[in-house]
Design an enzyme around this catalytic site. Structure first.
Site, PDB file in Angstrom:
ATOM      1  N   GLY A  40       0.861  -1.255  -0.153  1.00 16.24           N
ATOM      2  CA  GLY A  40      -0.039  -0.116  -0.049  1.00 16.24           C
ATOM      3  C   GLY A  40       0.958   1.247   0.012  1.00 16.24           C
ATOM      4  N   HIS A  41       1.820   1.171   0.777  1.00 15.74           N
ATOM      5  CA  HIS A  41       2.790   2.452   0.766  1.00 15.74           C
ATOM      6  C   HIS A  41       3.659   2.504  -0.622  1.00 15.74           C
ATOM      7  CE1 HIS A  41       2.930   1.348   5.393  1.00 15.74           C
ATOM      8  NE2 HIS A  41       2.311   2.553   5.202  1.00 15.74           N
TER       9      HIS A  41
HETATM   10  P1  AMP Z   1       1.049   4.729   7.938  1.00 17.70           P
HETATM   11  O1  AMP Z   1       2.438   4.310   7.719  1.00 17.70           O
HETATM   12  O2  AMP Z   1       0.163   3.823   8.379  1.00 17.70           O
HETATM   13  O3  AMP Z   1       0.989   6.095   8.700  1.00 17.70           O
HETATM   14  O4  AMP Z   1       0.422   5.342   6.227  1.00 17.70           O
HETATM   15  C1  AMP Z   1       1.197   6.086   5.395  1.00 17.70           C
HETATM   16  C2  AMP Z   1       0.393   6.387   4.445  1.00 17.70           C
HETATM   17  O5  AMP Z   1       0.121   5.248   3.680  1.00 17.70           O
HETATM   18  C3  AMP Z   1      -0.778   7.176   4.844  1.00 17.70           C
HETATM   19  O6  AMP Z   1      -1.080   7.971   3.893  1.00 17.70           O
HETATM   20  C4  AMP Z   1      -1.907   5.987   4.748  1.00 17.70           C
HETATM   21  O7  AMP Z   1      -3.114   6.556   4.457  1.00 17.70           O
HETATM   22  C5  AMP Z   1      -1.392   5.210   3.595  1.00 17.70           C
HETATM   23  N1  AMP Z   1      -1.560   3.806   3.544  1.00 17.70           N
HETATM   24  C6  AMP Z   1      -1.527   2.830   4.673  1.00 17.70           C
HETATM   25  N2  AMP Z   1      -2.167   1.971   4.279  1.00 17.70           N
HETATM   26  C7  AMP Z   1      -2.673   1.875   3.051  1.00 17.70           C
HETATM   27  C8  AMP Z   1      -3.465   0.843   2.060  1.00 17.70           C
HETATM   28  N3  AMP Z   1      -3.842  -0.372   2.180  1.00 17.70           N
HETATM   29  N4  AMP Z   1      -3.578   1.474   0.826  1.00 17.70           N
HETATM   30  C9  AMP Z   1      -3.388   2.742   0.567  1.00 17.70           C
HETATM   31  N5  AMP Z   1      -2.637   3.861   1.190  1.00 17.70           N
HETATM   32  C10 AMP Z   1      -2.230   3.038   2.666  1.00 17.70           C
END
Ligand code: AMP
Length: 285
Positions: A40-41
């Site tokens: 996702g990232h």
């Molecule tokens: P985090 O590391 O969880 O703070 O996420 C960093 C970025 O990745 C944020 O903008 C989240 O919304 C995005 N993100 C996390 N999981 C996903 C996913 N499954 N699909 C798309 N973006 C994601």
């Protein structure tokens, strides 16, 4: 072999890099993350690369967005693997500051988040969005990024950041990336690694319940209250241990809807074991 990517740990270093790129006429994109990276990232990085010349990712587990009883200490951290993954997708730089760099002795400013941060996650996680707006403002100011990409997976966060950027006249353009899912529908999340096999199965009830809501809307049910009750019931029946919320909201303002008569989003938060998961689905795509 991928080229080793420069890792910047101070604001001076990252600012120097960003300014030199921008002076050379390159547009700069930022993908903020808390590490423990998954596909996702990486999809955010790929999207960012389509909108700018130079892409920077930040890896920083921001303590100020975690509550006292949340998983800050246990949040998964795997920096070497994160660097390798970011290298494999061709980022040009990684900003990985320490807490002392982000919040040095004497730091005291906070960015008051917009009203929209008061409900849902903001109601259940006091100060969470203030931690998010403060750290994102710092990252955008440090890099002066032309674009920044955020995932729809954290839908309320995306809306809050959009509003902050608009309200404070920040020059960065916010780009939303669709939620990356596993083939069975589970939204990718760094927290999925907490789940054992049984919990992983039960965690599917979030995406399944959301899909059922979307199908019901497509079949003509626009009674948002009834849809929200069914969404909650489907979550529980699907095997979550408890649910924090299941709502149908205006996709732009997050106002809770009575009738699905405009672009809407269904949002859920639930516990599976001790892991808190969130997911959402736009109902009118
Ligand atoms: P985090 O590391 O969880 O703070 O996420 C960093 C970025 O990745 C944020 O903008 C989240 O919304 C995005 N993100 C996390 N999981 C996903 C996913 N499954 N699909 C798309 N973006 C994601």
């Amino acid at each position: 072999m991928n080229m080793p990517v420069p890792v910047f740990s101070t604001v001076d270093e990252v600012q120097g890099f960003c300014l030199s790129q921008q002076k050379a006429g390159k547009t700069l994109g930022l993908v903020p993350t808390m590490g423990a990276l998954h596909k996702g990232h990486l999809s955010l990085v790929t999207l960012c690369q389509q909108h700018c010349d130079v892409t920077l990712a930040s890896v920083y587990v921001n303590p100020s967005q975690f509550g006292p009883n949340e998983d800050f200490d246990n949040y998964p951290r795997n920096f070497e693997q994160d660097v390798a993954l970011l290298e494999s997708v061709g980022v040009h730089g990684i900003f990985a500051p320490t807490n002392e760099v982000m919040y040095p002795h004497g730091f005291s400013c906070k960015v008051q988040p917009p009203k929209i941060a008061g409900s849902l996650e903001g109601e259940l996680r006091p100060n969470h969005f203030q931690g998010v707006t403060t750290v994102v403002a710092k990252l955008l100011n440090a890099t002066r990024a032309d674009v920044a990409v955020f995932g729809q997976k954290d839908y309320q966060q995306l809306v809050v950041i959009r509003q902050m950027v608009a309200d404070l006249n920040m020059a960065t353009r916010v780009i939303a990336a669709p939620t990356a899912r596993q083939s069975d529908g589970l939204a990718l999340s760094s927290r999925n690694r907490y789940l054992d096999a049984d919990q992983r199965e039960r965690a599917l009830s979030l995406s399944r319940a959301l899909k059922q809501t979307k199908s019901a809307v497509e079949a003509g049910n626009i009674d948002a209250r009834e849809l929200a009750v069914e969404l909650m019931q489907n979550l529980i029946d699907g095997g979550v241990d408890s649910a924090d919320y299941a709502v149908i909201a205006d996709a732009a303002t997050l106002e809770i809807l009575e009738v699905v008569d405009r672009p809407a989003v269904a949002l859920v938060a639930a516990f599976v074991g001790s892991t808190r998961l969130i997911d959402n689905l736009l109902l009118s795509e």
